[in-house]
Design a protein around this motif. Structure first.
Motif, mmCIF file in Angstrom:
data_model
loop_
_atom_site.group_PDB
_atom_site.id
_atom_site.type_symbol
_atom_site.label_atom_id
_atom_site.label_comp_id
_atom_site.label_asym_id
_atom_site.label_seq_id
_atom_site.Cartn_x
_atom_site.Cartn_y
_atom_site.Cartn_z
ATOM 1 N N ILE A 1 0.863 -1.173 0.000
ATOM 2 C CA ILE A 1 0.000 0.000 0.000
ATOM 3 C C ILE A 1 0.901 1.225 0.000
ATOM 4 C CG2 ILE A 1 -0.127 0.052 2.545
ATOM 5 C CD1 ILE A 1 -3.018 1.044 2.278
ATOM 6 N N THR A 2 0.470 2.265 -0.672
ATOM 7 C CA THR A 2 1.271 3.489 -0.658
ATOM 8 C C THR A 2 1.081 4.194 0.680
ATOM 9 O OG1 THR A 2 -0.519 4.842 -1.556
ATOM 10 C CG2 THR A 2 0.961 3.775 -3.148
ATOM 11 N N SER A 3 2.040 5.020 1.035
ATOM 12 C CA SER A 3 1.945 5.732 2.309
ATOM 13 C C SER A 3 0.738 6.669 2.329
ATOM 14 C CB SER A 3 3.235 6.501 2.591
ATOM 15 O OG SER A 3 3.482 7.449 1.566
ATOM 16 N N ILE A 4 0.401 7.274 1.190
ATOM 17 C CA ILE A 4 -0.745 8.188 1.163
ATOM 18 C C ILE A 4 -2.053 7.417 1.332
ATOM 19 C CG2 ILE A 4 -1.008 8.165 -1.355
ATOM 20 C CD1 ILE A 4 -1.466 11.225 0.954
ATOM 21 N N ASP A 5 -2.109 6.185 0.799
ATOM 22 C CA ASP A 5 -3.318 5.374 0.976
ATOM 23 C C ASP A 5 -3.442 4.871 2.412
ATOM 24 O OD1 ASP A 5 -4.212 5.712 -1.591
ATOM 25 O OD2 ASP A 5 -3.215 3.924 -2.379
ATOM 26 N N LEU A 6 -2.299 4.571 3.051
ATOM 27 C CA LEU A 6 -2.328 4.184 4.456
ATOM 28 C C LEU A 6 -2.805 5.352 5.315
ATOM 29 C CD1 LEU A 6 -1.749 1.998 6.558
ATOM 30 C CD2 LEU A 6 0.628 2.801 6.643
ATOM 31 N N MET A 7 -2.371 6.565 4.972
ATOM 32 C CA MET A 7 -2.831 7.760 5.672
ATOM 33 C C MET A 7 -4.334 7.941 5.496
ATOM 34 S SD MET A 7 -1.443 11.677 5.256
ATOM 35 C CE MET A 7 0.122 11.324 6.057
ATOM 36 N N THR B 1 2.965 20.277 9.555
ATOM 37 C CA THR B 1 3.313 19.995 8.158
ATOM 38 C C THR B 1 3.981 18.629 7.995
ATOM 39 O OG1 THR B 1 5.370 21.247 8.467
ATOM 40 C CG2 THR B 1 3.487 22.426 7.505
ATOM 41 N N GLY B 2 3.878 17.783 9.024
ATOM 42 C CA GLY B 2 4.349 16.408 8.912
ATOM 43 C C GLY B 2 3.190 15.472 8.602
ATOM 44 N N ASN B 3 3.407 14.188 8.832
ATOM 45 C CA ASN B 3 2.364 13.220 8.492
ATOM 46 C C ASN B 3 1.155 13.301 9.418
ATOM 47 O OD1 ASN B 3 3.619 12.288 6.241
ATOM 48 N ND2 ASN B 3 4.346 10.369 7.133
ATOM 49 N N ALA C 1 7.967 20.078 4.812
ATOM 50 C CA ALA C 1 6.672 19.397 4.789
ATOM 51 C C ALA C 1 6.868 18.034 4.153
ATOM 52 C CB ALA C 1 5.636 20.203 4.020
ATOM 53 N N THR C 2 6.134 17.045 4.623
ATOM 54 C CA THR C 2 6.263 15.710 4.031
ATOM 55 C C THR C 2 5.470 15.647 2.725
ATOM 56 O OG1 THR C 2 4.327 14.809 5.184
ATOM 57 C CG2 THR C 2 6.452 14.683 6.328
ATOM 58 N N ASP C 3 5.823 14.685 1.893
ATOM 59 C CA ASP C 3 5.136 14.521 0.611
ATOM 60 C C ASP C 3 3.653 14.235 0.814
ATOM 61 O OD1 ASP C 3 7.525 14.936 -0.706
ATOM 62 O OD2 ASP C 3 7.946 12.794 -0.989
ATOM 63 N N PHE D 1 1.789 15.109 3.343
ATOM 64 C CA PHE D 1 1.136 16.348 3.755
ATOM 65 C C PHE D 1 0.818 17.197 2.520
ATOM 66 C CE2 PHE D 1 1.387 20.889 4.392
ATOM 67 C CZ PHE D 1 0.471 21.108 5.403
ATOM 68 N N ASN D 2 1.799 17.360 1.637
ATOM 69 C CA ASN D 2 1.598 18.199 0.443
ATOM 70 C C ASN D 2 0.486 17.661 -0.442
ATOM 71 O OD1 ASN D 2 3.557 20.122 1.079
ATOM 72 N ND2 ASN D 2 5.205 18.904 0.148
ATOM 73 N N THR D 3 0.414 16.337 -0.583
ATOM 74 C CA THR D 3 -0.642 15.739 -1.394
ATOM 75 C C THR D 3 -2.009 16.042 -0.808
ATOM 76 O OG1 THR D 3 0.811 13.944 -2.121
ATOM 77 C CG2 THR D 3 -1.572 13.560 -2.278
ATOM 78 N N ASN D 4 -2.151 15.858 0.518
ATOM 79 C CA ASN D 4 -3.451 16.129 1.144
ATOM 80 C C ASN D 4 -3.762 17.617 1.188
ATOM 81 O OD1 ASN D 4 -5.013 13.794 1.890
ATOM 82 N ND2 ASN D 4 -3.317 13.200 3.225
#
Length: 501
Positions: A23-29, A57-59, A90-92, A94-97
């Motif tokens: 699973i990608t980290s963004i999907d786990l988030m 600005t972190g996860n 900022a984490t990646d 975070f930026n995506t969301n």
């Protein structure tokens, strides 16, 4: 058992899921954020309530942004998001969301370094500032922001971990932490949630499952374990046909003085109710009438004057000693006599522990596998002063191994330290049980289980659990402010019957 993981191990579990689920980290988030929202909307159903989501600005901030977006999708129309931009990092995820949230109508405000804080009209604050990644006390702008938010006296719901609270290690009572009315934490409780210092910062917490690999979590080496009901059901033995009183052992409770017979009555009664086949109380002569009146099922060995009672130690399958015993020379002589003449595991509480703390040479005479049940002050008298509970955990682990005994350190999540270095946190009990005599009942229960041939670790884990469970079954459904130790003792047969059904 639920292994309680350190912050580093939690990140390791996340990484394992990303690599092996896959699973990608963004999907786990996203999955974690949906689990948070699922719990949140069931307990805060008013969609007209104003809610502010504070994000770093972190996860953890990324979680907060996703939570705001998902809540908006569920019709929460009075949402706003405030992002603390106190650095350029900022984490990646975070930026995506952040980009996804910008595509909604949710108002988004950034708070920059050294800026004054915006007014706050919301009644609920969701804390997604820092989460579990913190490894040092708050300072600078984060510290100022948290102090500001604490002054607002709003309802605070923290995402995973309140901002400023370390997940393990020393907790400074004076630390700056965003005080949370509720923490919705991911997958499992964090270690410091189970220590009394957290009470200043967390009113209550709930765990939401985010689907991490339980097999992998179990495989990690953690000395810290959280006891669940299924663990106790696996320990407790149902009573079978053709059993008799001899099947369940003969327990001796050595307790009480003329002025403290209540302690002797409570521990002896609990021993009977927890299932010992026979229970004998070694009590002063002045307490015999009280014993016969209170619990006719308990036999007596009477102590007279300064003479040691004549006890045939071989006939007893377990001995508990200490509640109300006193700390005089007679009590010391009786404790010493038991240590010399009884080589099976003992259960020691209250005045027996006070005597050990005054005569440290006796500690080394405890039979292997013995159980001591101190509260915080008794623990410190035995093993030295401590400035916080994390230090006590380390001492608890060390002393249980060094002395080859089981140490039951009592608090809300009573902790059992074992000779193999494990620390087991109990998951039952409630504040209504905070009354004198409750420890005497626990001593009787553990002694009773030892007499029934449970191993010392089984007697500790099951005894602590059913003690708290009986209190929960009395207090929680009835919303009782206080439950009494005698009520808990009398509740034990029903509680144990449910667990062994």
């Amino acid at each position: 058992m639920i292994p309680l993981l350190t912050s580093a191990q939690i990140h390791e579990v996340d990484a394992h899921a990303i690599a092996h689920e896959p699973i990608t980290s963004i999907d786990l988030m996203e999955r974690a954020s949906k689990a948070f929202v699922s719990w949140f909307i069931n307990h805060f159903p008013d969609k007209r309530q104003a809610i502010s989501v504070y994000c770093g600005t972190g996860n953890n901030g990324g979680d907060g942004l996703a939570i705001a977006r998902i809540l908006n999708g569920h019709g929460y129309g009075q949402l706003n998001v405030k992002v603390a931009r106190f650095s350029n990092k900022a984490t990646d995820d975070f930026n995506t969301n952040f980009q996804l949230l910008q595509q909604t109508e949710v108002p988004l405000l950034e708070i920059n370094k050294d800026e004054s804080f915006p007014p706050e009209d919301s009644s609920i604050l969701i804390d997604a500032l820092l989460g579990s990644g913190l490894n040092k006390p708050l300072s600078g702008d984060y510290e100022k922001l948290v102090k500001h938010l604490n002054m607002l006296n709003k309802t605070v719901v923290a995402v995973d971990v309140p901002t400023g609270l370390l997940t393990e290690g020393d907790v400074d009572k004076e630390a700056t932490v965003l005080r949370a009315d509720l923490v919705i934490t991911f997958q499992q409780p964090k270690l410091n949630f189970l220590l009394p210092e957290s009470g200043a910062f967390i009113n209550c917490w709930e765990v939401v499952n985010i689907g991490l690999n339980e097999g992998y979590i179990q495989s990690l080496s953690s000395p810290y374990q959280f006891v669940e009901e299924k663990d106790i059901k696996a320990i407790l033995k149902p009573r079978h046909k053709f059993s008799n009183k001899g099947t369940f052992g003969h327990a001796l409770m050595v307790a009480g003085q003329a002025q403290t017979m209540g302690a002797a009555l409570l521990c002896s009664s609990a021993c009977v109710y927890a299932g010992a086949g026979l229970t004998t109380a070694c009590i002063p002569e002045a307490g015999l009438t009280a014993l016969n009146s209170y619990q006719a099922e308990v036999m007596a060995i009477v102590r007279q004057g300064n003479d040691l009672p004549d006890i045939d130690y071989e006939k007893f399958s377990a001995i508990g000693i200490g509640p109300g015993l006193g700390k005089d020379e007679n009590a010391l002589a009786l404790l010493t006599d038991i240590l010399v003449n009884y080589n099976k595991p003992l259960v020691l509480d209250a005045d027996a522990l006070n005597l050990l703390s005054q005569h440290h040479e006796l500690v080394r005479q405890l039979p292997a596998g013995s159980i001591i049940t101190p509260h915080m002050k008794e623990f410190d008298r035995l093993f030295g002063d401590h400035t916080n509970w994390w230090q006590r955990l380390q001492t608890l682990q060390q002393k249980a191994k060094e002395l080859n005994i089981y140490i039951v350190l009592k608090n809300d999540y009573t902790i059992t330290g074992t000779p193999d270095g494990k620390l087991y946190f109990n998951s039952t009990s409630n504040a209504a049980m905070a009354t004198g005599g409750m420890g005497d009942v626990l001593t009787g229960i553990i002694t009773s289980l030892l007499s029934q041939k449970y191993s010392p670790v089984e007697a500790c884990l099951a005894g602590i659990y059913i003690h708290g469970k009986a209190g929960d079954e009395l207090a929680l459904p009835n919303r009782l402010h206080v439950v009494l130790p005698g009520q808990v003792a009398a509740k034990l047969p029903a509680t144990m019957a449910k667990l062994t059904a």
